[in-house]
Scaffold this active site. Structure first.
Site, PDB file in Angstrom:
ATOM      1  N   HIS A  17       0.624  -1.162  -0.103  1.00  0.00           N
ATOM      2  CA  HIS A  17       0.121  -0.085   0.223  1.00  0.00           C
ATOM      3  C   HIS A  17       0.698   1.170  -0.233  1.00  0.00           C
ATOM      4  O   HIS A  17       0.825   2.177  -0.770  1.00  0.00           O
ATOM      5  CB  HIS A  17      -0.841   0.041   1.141  1.00  0.00           C
ATOM      6  CG  HIS A  17      -1.952  -0.871   0.986  1.00  0.00           C
ATOM      7  ND1 HIS A  17      -2.056  -1.829   2.526  1.00  0.00           N
ATOM      8  CD2 HIS A  17      -2.853  -1.333   0.430  1.00  0.00           C
ATOM      9  CE1 HIS A  17      -2.961  -2.571   2.125  1.00  0.00           C
ATOM     10  NE2 HIS A  17      -3.603  -2.407   0.991  1.00  0.00           N
ATOM     11  N   LYS A  41     -16.316  -6.773   6.219  1.00  0.00           N
ATOM     12  CA  LYS A  41     -15.228  -7.590   5.719  1.00  0.00           C
ATOM     13  C   LYS A  41     -14.451  -8.378   6.202  1.00  0.00           C
ATOM     14  O   LYS A  41     -13.875  -8.443   7.305  1.00  0.00           O
ATOM     15  CB  LYS A  41     -14.357  -6.429   4.918  1.00  0.00           C
ATOM     16  CG  LYS A  41     -13.375  -6.942   3.599  1.00  0.00           C
ATOM     17  CD  LYS A  41     -12.434  -5.936   3.299  1.00  0.00           C
ATOM     18  CE  LYS A  41     -11.476  -6.795   2.077  1.00  0.00           C
ATOM     19  NZ  LYS A  41     -10.465  -6.055   1.811  1.00  0.00           N
ATOM     20  N   ARG A  92      -1.686  -6.221  -8.046  1.00  0.00           N
ATOM     21  CA  ARG A  92      -0.605  -7.124  -7.763  1.00  0.00           C
ATOM     22  C   ARG A  92      -0.523  -8.081  -8.885  1.00  0.00           C
ATOM     23  O   ARG A  92       0.212  -7.949  -9.825  1.00  0.00           O
ATOM     24  CB  ARG A  92      -0.643  -7.789  -6.440  1.00  0.00           C
ATOM     25  CG  ARG A  92      -0.459  -6.768  -5.205  1.00  0.00           C
ATOM     26  CD  ARG A  92      -0.810  -7.388  -3.935  1.00  0.00           C
ATOM     27  NE  ARG A  92      -2.265  -7.657  -3.941  1.00  0.00           N
ATOM     28  CZ  ARG A  92      -3.011  -8.145  -3.021  1.00  0.00           C
ATOM     29  NH1 ARG A  92      -2.439  -8.206  -1.661  1.00  0.00           N
ATOM     30  NH2 ARG A  92      -4.382  -8.141  -3.285  1.00  0.00           N
ATOM     31  N   SER A 130      -2.804  -7.654   3.143  1.00  0.00           N
ATOM     32  CA  SER A 130      -3.015  -7.772   4.541  1.00  0.00           C
ATOM     33  C   SER A 130      -3.334  -8.834   5.251  1.00  0.00           C
ATOM     34  O   SER A 130      -3.096  -9.179   6.391  1.00  0.00           O
ATOM     35  CB  SER A 130      -4.220  -6.423   4.713  1.00  0.00           C
ATOM     36  OG  SER A 130      -3.813  -5.289   4.303  1.00  0.00           O
TER      37      SER A 130
HETATM   38  O1  PNS Z   1      -8.750  -2.628   0.267  1.00  0.00           O
HETATM   39  P1  PNS Z   1      -9.899  -3.219  -0.491  1.00  0.00           P
HETATM   40  O2  PNS Z   1     -10.538  -4.320  -0.060  1.00  0.00           O
HETATM   41  O3  PNS Z   1      -9.310  -3.093  -1.974  1.00  0.00           O
HETATM   42  O4  PNS Z   1     -11.119  -1.786  -0.555  1.00  0.00           O
HETATM   43  C1  PNS Z   1     -12.348  -2.047  -1.388  1.00  0.00           C
HETATM   44  C2  PNS Z   1     -12.619  -0.543  -1.190  1.00  0.00           C
HETATM   45  C3  PNS Z   1     -12.872  -0.003   0.400  1.00  0.00           C
HETATM   46  C4  PNS Z   1     -12.085   0.367  -2.114  1.00  0.00           C
HETATM   47  C5  PNS Z   1     -14.354  -0.747  -2.003  1.00  0.00           C
HETATM   48  O5  PNS Z   1     -14.889  -1.853  -1.047  1.00  0.00           O
HETATM   49  C6  PNS Z   1     -15.278   0.343  -1.917  1.00  0.00           C
HETATM   50  O6  PNS Z   1     -14.789   1.282  -2.673  1.00  0.00           O
HETATM   51  N1  PNS Z   1     -16.193   0.616  -0.720  1.00  0.00           N
HETATM   52  C7  PNS Z   1     -16.961   1.718  -0.828  1.00  0.00           C
HETATM   53  C8  PNS Z   1     -18.705   1.106  -1.263  1.00  0.00           C
HETATM   54  C9  PNS Z   1     -18.546   1.440  -2.761  1.00  0.00           C
HETATM   55  O7  PNS Z   1     -18.525   2.517  -3.357  1.00  0.00           O
HETATM   56  N2  PNS Z   1     -18.929   0.395  -3.455  1.00  0.00           N
HETATM   57  C10 PNS Z   1     -19.157   0.255  -4.919  1.00  0.00           C
HETATM   58  C11 PNS Z   1     -18.004   0.012  -5.786  1.00  0.00           C
HETATM   59  S1  PNS Z   1     -17.437  -1.553  -5.530  1.00  0.00           S
END
Ligand code: PNS
Length: 167
Positions: A17, A41, A92, A130
């Site tokens: 990250h 999650k 990745r 993570s």
């Molecule tokens: O660390 P991650 O799991 O890649 O993060 C995922 C994240 C937080 C970026 C994603 O879950 C997110 O955008 N959540 C906010 C809700 C949202 O906008 N959902 C619609 C698009 S998937």
């Protein structure tokens, strides 16, 4: 002013990250790291959103154009609110691709003024996640070099408490 958003759960932040944030901060004038509350999650995050924001803030304090904030909304809504029309994510291996592709398509469907861009991980961070870091630390293994210094102590402490709770 080109402002971008780098979202994630960061539970916890890894050196992968950090690498993506550092490289994105060199491209954009301002980079907002948005830490998702993500209550559902994987059975719930190990760290509270405030703890995750604090760790990311400390680890990125050397980048003056990076700020960190929590969010609990649609990402595109946050992007619009902050006037940050670019979402930056790290990629990745192929294993990331399907999920990231889906999220990018959905976000585009929700708001086609917001673009998603990917930064490909450096080879030494390809295998880092993570969840892998939590598994290693959970069994008492060393995560030195895998996570920022601001994270390793807290990770050991939190998982040590959990291990003690199990025994
Ligand atoms: O660390 P991650 O799991 O890649 O993060 C995922 C994240 C937080 C970026 C994603 O879950 C997110 O955008 N959540 C906010 C809700 C949202 O906008 N959902 C619609 C698009 S998937």
């Amino acid at each position: 002013m080109r402002r971008a958003l780098c979202p994630g759960t960061f539970d916890p932040m890894t050196n992968g990250h950090l690498d993506v944030i550092a490289r994105a901060s060199a491209i954009f004038d301002e980079l907002v790291v948005a830490v998702a509350v993500s209550p559902d999650k994987g059975g719930g995050p190990l760290f509270t959103v405030d703890e995750r924001v604090d760790m990311v803030s400390r680890a990125t304090s050397c980048y003056p154009n990076v700020s960190v904030r929590p969010f609990d909304s649609l990402l595109v809504d946050l992007a619009k609110e902050l006037d940050a029309p670019v979402i930056v994510k790290g990629l990745r291996a192929v294993t990331d691709f399907e999920r990231e592709f889906q999220m990018a398509q959905l976000n585009y469907r929700l708001d086609d003024a917001i673009e998603t861009m990917f930064i490909v991980a450096v080879p030494e961070c390809m295998y880092l996640s993570s969840s892998a870091v939590k598994e290693i630390a959970g069994y008492g293994g060393s995560v030195a070099g895998l996570v920022p210094a601001e994270v390793s102590g807290r990770l050991m402490e939190r998982l040590g408490q959990r291990r003690q709770g199990r025994t």
